[in-house]
Design an enzyme around this catalytic site. Sequence first.
Site, PDB file in Angstrom:
ATOM      1  CB  SER A 143      29.514  11.993  69.001  1.00  0.00           C
ATOM      2  OG  SER A 143      29.405  12.381  67.651  1.00  0.00           O
ATOM      3  CE1 TYR A 156      32.240   7.474  66.665  1.00  0.00           C
ATOM      4  CE2 TYR A 156      30.556   9.075  66.044  1.00  0.00           C
ATOM      5  CZ  TYR A 156      31.731   8.758  66.719  1.00  0.00           C
ATOM      6  OH  TYR A 156      32.394   9.745  67.429  1.00  0.00           O
TER       7      TYR A 156
END
Length: 252
Positions: A143, A156
């Site tokens: 990501s 996250y």
Amino acid sequence: MPTPEIFSLSGRSALVTGSSQGIGLALARGMKEAGAKIILNGRDEAKLAEVAKALDADHVIACDVTDHEAVRAAVDAFEHSSGPIDILVNNAGMQHRTPLEDFPPDRFEALLQTNIASVFHVGQAVARHMIGRGEGKIINIASVQTALARPGIAPYTMTKGAVGNLTKGMATDWAKHGLQCNAIAPGYFDTPLNAALVSDPEFSAWLEKRTPAGRWGRVEELVGACVFLASPASSFVNGHTLYVDGGITASL
Ligand code: NDP
């Protein structure tokens, strides 16, 4: 090998975890168009059956990728009965948004298991067979949070940083066995995982300003990177994280 044959996935089988929707489904569809046989994965069997029919997918492995034993059994059974898994995309993942001071411990643990431990569980189960054959492609979905934090998603961010480093570790241990292990780091894409952000006009306005390309990504725009990393074209690319983010991580 002549171009574009070096990008062909013909005769290869690709397992994409978390491929009943969103990015995983787009990558499965794209690799099928490049010639691969597709193995879909997710937990919801009914949904997977529906998607498999629509996509004309070749196989389905319904299992929870956080369950080490279940993953090992499913991968071994598949290899035994249906043949090699040549390409693995570790895509299954989750998000939970809460300021760090209030972050629920059970969501923290779920993020660890879903976003990091699953990459280990499925990666190890599949790599053991790849190592025996002396070849294989592993692509982990990282990501922009592999490089950058955002408010409310610290755990996250931690997990996606770990995916980047686990990718380097996989490459370091397994390149000598003929495997190429790399990661794709998507920017912001309109998927169910991001539903809360997509429906927030303030966030979209911020994102369009913050992204040099000036827009959300389209999931099909991740396919090129995936086919590259799954194909012979990337035979000397190892431990790399390829950002597909409209330039977010290149600019402040
Ligand atoms: P979605 O929430 O749309 O899809 C997640 C998929 O993963 C579903 O198919 C879900 O199916 C499956 N899944 C979730 N948990 C498990 C599990 N324990 N075992 C098996 N399958 C599971 O997510 P996205 O498509 O948006 O994201 C895919 C990946 O891309 C994630 O790793 C995410 O972190 C990453 N990413 C996404 C970005 C974006 O902009 N959307 C940006 C950067 C990275 P089921 O519930 O049936 O199990």
